[in-house]
Scaffold this motif. Sequence first.
Motif, PDB file in Angstrom:
ATOM      1  N   GLY A 281     -16.610   8.245   6.793  1.00  0.00           N
ATOM      2  CA  GLY A 281     -16.765   8.052   5.191  1.00  0.00           C
ATOM      3  C   GLY A 281     -15.459   8.185   4.439  1.00  0.00           C
ATOM      4  O   GLY A 281     -15.710   8.308   3.164  1.00  0.00           O
ATOM      5  N   GLY A 282     -14.356   8.289   5.143  1.00  0.00           N
ATOM      6  CA  GLY A 282     -13.136   8.262   4.134  1.00  0.00           C
ATOM      7  C   GLY A 282     -11.927   8.340   5.222  1.00  0.00           C
ATOM      8  O   GLY A 282     -11.948   8.268   6.296  1.00  0.00           O
ATOM      9  N   ILE A 283     -10.964   8.788   4.311  1.00  0.00           N
ATOM     10  CA  ILE A 283      -9.523   8.910   4.801  1.00  0.00           C
ATOM     11  C   ILE A 283      -8.997   9.973   4.432  1.00  0.00           C
ATOM     12  O   ILE A 283      -9.122  10.657   3.543  1.00  0.00           O
ATOM     13  CB  ILE A 283      -8.283   7.582   4.719  1.00  0.00           C
ATOM     14  N   ASN A 284      -7.810  10.741   5.134  1.00  0.00           N
ATOM     15  CA  ASN A 284      -7.130  11.570   4.777  1.00  0.00           C
ATOM     16  C   ASN A 284      -5.919  11.209   4.158  1.00  0.00           C
ATOM     17  O   ASN A 284      -5.152   9.999   4.705  1.00  0.00           O
ATOM     18  CB  ASN A 284      -6.603  12.524   5.831  1.00  0.00           C
ATOM     19  N   ALA A 285      -5.152  11.488   3.047  1.00  0.00           N
ATOM     20  CA  ALA A 285      -4.274  10.916   2.383  1.00  0.00           C
ATOM     21  C   ALA A 285      -3.341  12.247   1.804  1.00  0.00           C
ATOM     22  O   ALA A 285      -3.834  13.177   1.623  1.00  0.00           O
ATOM     23  CB  ALA A 285      -4.432   9.973   1.277  1.00  0.00           C
ATOM     24  N   MET A 286      -2.118  11.924   1.654  1.00  0.00           N
ATOM     25  CA  MET A 286      -0.989  13.108   1.171  1.00  0.00           C
ATOM     26  C   MET A 286      -0.510  12.571  -0.234  1.00  0.00           C
ATOM     27  O   MET A 286       0.103  11.441  -0.134  1.00  0.00           O
ATOM     28  CB  MET A 286      -0.158  13.449   2.064  1.00  0.00           C
ATOM     29  N   CYS A 287      -0.485  13.573  -0.967  1.00  0.00           N
ATOM     30  CA  CYS A 287       0.458  13.204  -2.332  1.00  0.00           C
ATOM     31  C   CYS A 287       1.749  13.709  -2.045  1.00  0.00           C
ATOM     32  O   CYS A 287       2.169  14.429  -1.277  1.00  0.00           O
ATOM     33  CB  CYS A 287      -0.177  13.898  -3.523  1.00  0.00           C
ATOM     34  N   LEU A 288       2.406  13.446  -3.093  1.00  0.00           N
ATOM     35  CA  LEU A 288       4.023  13.818  -3.515  1.00  0.00           C
ATOM     36  C   LEU A 288       4.158  15.228  -2.985  1.00  0.00           C
ATOM     37  O   LEU A 288       5.315  15.696  -2.632  1.00  0.00           O
ATOM     38  CB  LEU A 288       4.599  13.120  -4.481  1.00  0.00           C
ATOM     39  N   ASP A 289       3.431  16.066  -3.638  1.00  0.00           N
ATOM     40  CA  ASP A 289       3.684  17.485  -3.514  1.00  0.00           C
ATOM     41  C   ASP A 289       3.250  18.148  -2.477  1.00  0.00           C
ATOM     42  O   ASP A 289       3.402  19.296  -2.143  1.00  0.00           O
ATOM     43  CB  ASP A 289       2.765  18.140  -4.752  1.00  0.00           C
ATOM     44  N   GLY A 290       2.762  17.276  -1.236  1.00  0.00           N
ATOM     45  CA  GLY A 290       2.405  17.801   0.007  1.00  0.00           C
ATOM     46  C   GLY A 290       0.832  18.266   0.199  1.00  0.00           C
ATOM     47  O   GLY A 290       0.680  18.486   1.194  1.00  0.00           O
ATOM     48  N   SER A 291       0.198  18.052  -0.916  1.00  0.00           N
ATOM     49  CA  SER A 291      -1.222  18.274  -0.727  1.00  0.00           C
ATOM     50  C   SER A 291      -1.830  17.210  -0.005  1.00  0.00           C
ATOM     51  O   SER A 291      -1.497  15.924  -0.264  1.00  0.00           O
ATOM     52  CB  SER A 291      -1.678  18.745  -1.902  1.00  0.00           C
ATOM     53  N   VAL A 292      -2.981  17.628   0.750  1.00  0.00           N
ATOM     54  CA  VAL A 292      -3.709  16.474   1.788  1.00  0.00           C
ATOM     55  C   VAL A 292      -5.139  16.588   0.874  1.00  0.00           C
ATOM     56  O   VAL A 292      -5.633  17.568   0.873  1.00  0.00           O
ATOM     57  CB  VAL A 292      -3.447  16.740   2.913  1.00  0.00           C
ATOM     58  N   HIS A 293      -5.493  15.323   1.069  1.00  0.00           N
ATOM     59  CA  HIS A 293      -7.031  15.125   0.334  1.00  0.00           C
ATOM     60  C   HIS A 293      -7.784  14.281   1.100  1.00  0.00           C
ATOM     61  O   HIS A 293      -7.233  13.339   1.807  1.00  0.00           O
ATOM     62  CB  HIS A 293      -7.047  14.815  -1.094  1.00  0.00           C
ATOM     63  N   PHE A 294      -9.197  14.417   1.225  1.00  0.00           N
ATOM     64  CA  PHE A 294     -10.007  13.714   2.019  1.00  0.00           C
ATOM     65  C   PHE A 294     -10.414  12.620   0.886  1.00  0.00           C
ATOM     66  O   PHE A 294     -11.071  13.081  -0.161  1.00  0.00           O
ATOM     67  CB  PHE A 294     -11.000  14.180   2.759  1.00  0.00           C
ATOM     68  N   ILE A 295     -10.085  11.329   0.976  1.00  0.00           N
ATOM     69  CA  ILE A 295     -10.513  10.615   0.012  1.00  0.00           C
ATOM     70  C   ILE A 295     -11.691   9.745   0.403  1.00  0.00           C
ATOM     71  O   ILE A 295     -11.495   8.941   1.451  1.00  0.00           O
ATOM     72  CB  ILE A 295      -9.387   9.443  -0.155  1.00  0.00           C
ATOM     73  N   PRO A 296     -12.726   9.730   0.002  1.00  0.00           N
ATOM     74  CA  PRO A 296     -14.303   8.835   0.296  1.00  0.00           C
ATOM     75  C   PRO A 296     -13.825   7.432   0.013  1.00  0.00           C
ATOM     76  O   PRO A 296     -13.199   7.183  -0.670  1.00  0.00           O
ATOM     77  CB  PRO A 296     -15.361   9.617  -0.375  1.00  0.00           C
ATOM     78  N   GLU A 297     -14.410   6.957   1.252  1.00  0.00           N
ATOM     79  CA  GLU A 297     -14.513   5.330   0.830  1.00  0.00           C
ATOM     80  C   GLU A 297     -15.369   4.484  -0.343  1.00  0.00           C
ATOM     81  O   GLU A 297     -15.042   3.732  -0.763  1.00  0.00           O
ATOM     82  CB  GLU A 297     -14.848   4.695   2.071  1.00  0.00           C
ATOM     83  N   THR A 298     -15.989   5.822  -0.932  1.00  0.00           N
ATOM     84  CA  THR A 298     -16.698   5.318  -1.905  1.00  0.00           C
ATOM     85  C   THR A 298     -15.995   5.699  -3.357  1.00  0.00           C
ATOM     86  O   THR A 298     -16.631   5.371  -4.614  1.00  0.00           O
ATOM     87  CB  THR A 298     -18.156   6.124  -2.139  1.00  0.00           C
ATOM     88  N   ILE A 299     -14.717   5.795  -3.228  1.00  0.00           N
ATOM     89  CA  ILE A 299     -13.902   6.456  -4.191  1.00  0.00           C
ATOM     90  C   ILE A 299     -13.821   4.885  -5.191  1.00  0.00           C
ATOM     91  O   ILE A 299     -13.697   3.748  -4.958  1.00  0.00           O
ATOM     92  CB  ILE A 299     -12.438   6.698  -4.032  1.00  0.00           C
TER      93      ILE A 299
END
Length: 318
Positions: A281-299
């Motif tokens: 259902g998606g991917i992991n991605a990291m923002c510049l502040d170092g936080s990691v989010h799971f971004i759904p493929e339905t975004i």
Amino acid sequence: MKSTRPRSLGFTLVELLVVIAIIGVLIALLLPAVQQAREAARRMQCTNHLKQIGLAFHNYHDTFGKFSCGARGMDDWALKNGSNWRTAILPMMEQGNIYDQLDFSGSFAGNNYSGNEVLKDLIVDGFLCPSSTLPAIDTSVGNNTWGMCHHYVGLQGAAPTVPGNVGGYQDCNHGWSCNNGLLSPNEYRSFRDATDGSSNTLLIAEQSGLTNKLNRTANYYGGWHGARNYGYVGNSTVGCSDLWQSGTTCVRFAINSDIIQTGATDTTYRNNTILNSFHPGGINAMCLDGSVHFIPETIDFDMLKRLAVRHDGQSVSF
């Protein structure tokens, strides 16, 4: 009178079949739960890997006052066969002994590690997603390459929408059309360049999913490689077509897109990499502040592009 007939202590065939059927049903119910638990653990480990990469970038920034560029040339200007951001943060990934052996005036192409042979069989676990089935060392992803098949790519930015172009988006074969992210070639940016905010700008994302000949990977010339042609920032003849194998990517397609189903041809889409993963259902991605989010493929796709751009001033949400 009591019967002397011996009492049977075994199962009848019917009873045995019933027990086997019940056990089979229980296993069928349990197996998906076990698989989900294992995937949850793998996804958490993937998250930790991205956090390590984020910490490495922050340490790099603390040391040099800026982030690594997305790709650098052998003479730190002409891009051909230079290195990418992964080599720059090796000391911050506990690989300082490898970094000290690198010759940045040599080649980092997977088919010609001239002066950098130490990279040929190097595997850094922090650059691998545990859910991916792609091999750690791959000799078949591109142009006679050999080297680590990295599962995380940097974000050059996102292509603007241009009516009449392929897929509706700017053709990355001409000019620096995606130079609106944080990891551009031969450009060193810092926190102040992310005017959208460090928590609203993507730095690293996954590209660890199943690939095919039309969905090229950022490891095409080897996982440590930068751009394949000569050029520099501002050269209109060198664009994303020379950078799609540099360890970075430009957002042009939705997450986990299957461009074969779109009827794309190799000529049209060969210079594009797609964010993908084996996580359901998606991917992991990291923002510049170092936080990691799971971004759904339905975004929403426009939202994904906003997240990849560092200075568009538009609101974002995950």
